[in-house]
Scaffold this motif. Structure first.
Motif, PDB file in Angstrom:
ATOM      1  N   GLY A  66      -9.846 -19.226 -15.947  1.00  0.00           N
ATOM      2  CA  GLY A  66      -8.460 -19.354 -16.358  1.00  0.00           C
ATOM      3  C   GLY A  66      -7.672 -18.066 -16.369  1.00  0.00           C
ATOM      4  O   GLY A  66      -6.511 -18.044 -16.773  1.00  0.00           O
ATOM      5  N   GLN A  67      -8.273 -16.963 -15.923  1.00  0.00           N
ATOM      6  CA  GLN A  67      -7.558 -15.688 -15.890  1.00  0.00           C
ATOM      7  C   GLN A  67      -6.715 -15.604 -14.631  1.00  0.00           C
ATOM      8  O   GLN A  67      -6.988 -16.255 -13.625  1.00  0.00           O
ATOM      9  CB  GLN A  67      -8.545 -14.523 -15.940  1.00  0.00           C
ATOM     10  CG  GLN A  67      -9.306 -14.452 -17.250  1.00  0.00           C
ATOM     11  CD  GLN A  67     -10.089 -13.156 -17.364  1.00  0.00           C
ATOM     12  OE1 GLN A  67      -9.712 -12.145 -16.807  1.00  0.00           O
ATOM     13  NE2 GLN A  67     -11.181 -13.200 -18.111  1.00  0.00           N
ATOM     14  N   ASP A  68      -5.685 -14.782 -14.686  1.00  0.00           N
ATOM     15  CA  ASP A  68      -4.824 -14.580 -13.532  1.00  0.00           C
ATOM     16  C   ASP A  68      -5.562 -13.811 -12.440  1.00  0.00           C
ATOM     17  O   ASP A  68      -6.425 -12.976 -12.720  1.00  0.00           O
ATOM     18  CB  ASP A  68      -3.570 -13.787 -13.919  1.00  0.00           C
ATOM     19  CG  ASP A  68      -2.631 -14.575 -14.820  1.00  0.00           C
ATOM     20  OD1 ASP A  68      -2.685 -15.827 -14.796  1.00  0.00           O
ATOM     21  OD2 ASP A  68      -1.838 -13.952 -15.539  1.00  0.00           O
TER      22      ASP A  68
END
Length: 162
Positions: A66-68
């Motif tokens: 879910g990290q950029d």
């Protein structure tokens, strides 16, 4: 988007400092998109343009979860702190792993795909991945920093423990 061939060691482009990006255009955006597709297809977490045969100061890191996606154009390290030793691998060195000492913390300045300057601070695994990719842009390979080589089996065992 296109999956590009990954340059394997030995290849001169991997040990040559990459050229600064001066043109922030559709060609750069396509390169970033293709690099992302290539990294995902190879099950990697980072990729630098020299690893796909392009001598440009462009790198990406995506830890998932879910990290950029971090897109770094012309990145510069402005601060580091702490240190830790962890096992690393590299898409340009299939099935080669080793313990590498790196800073625990990093602060960088880089440009995004539009040429906007930004700062980013990272710690632990994210900092390690960022520094590994910036090393690629400077023609530095992780094998130059390995303290102890680790077998693929040992690497997989450590991955399962985390």
């Amino acid at each position: 988007m296109t999956v590009l061939p990954i340059v394997k060691h030995p290849n001169e482009i991997l040990t040559t400092p990459a050229q600064e990006v001066k043109s922030f255009d559709q060609k750069l955006a396509t390169l970033l998109d293709d690099m992302y597709e290539t990294m995902v297809a190879a099950d990697g977490i980072g990729l630098a343009a020299p690893q796909v045969g392009i001598s440009k100061r462009v790198a990406i890191v995506d830890l998932g979860e879910g990290q950029d996606i971090i897109e770094m154009i012309n990145p510069e390290v402005v601060a580091i702190g702490g240190k830790e030793i962890e096992v690393e691998g590299c898409l340009s060195f299939p099935d080669l792993y080793g313990e590498v000492e790196r800073p625990f913390y990093v602060k960088i300045e880089a440009e995004d795909r539009s040429g906007n300057l930004y700062e980013l601070e990272a710690e632990d695994y994210e900092a390690r991945a960022i520094l590994h990719e910036i090393d690629h842009l400077n023609g530095i390979l992780f094998t130059e920093k390995i303290i102890r080589y680790v077998s693929p089996e040992e690497f997989l065992e450590e991955e399962e423990e985390e």
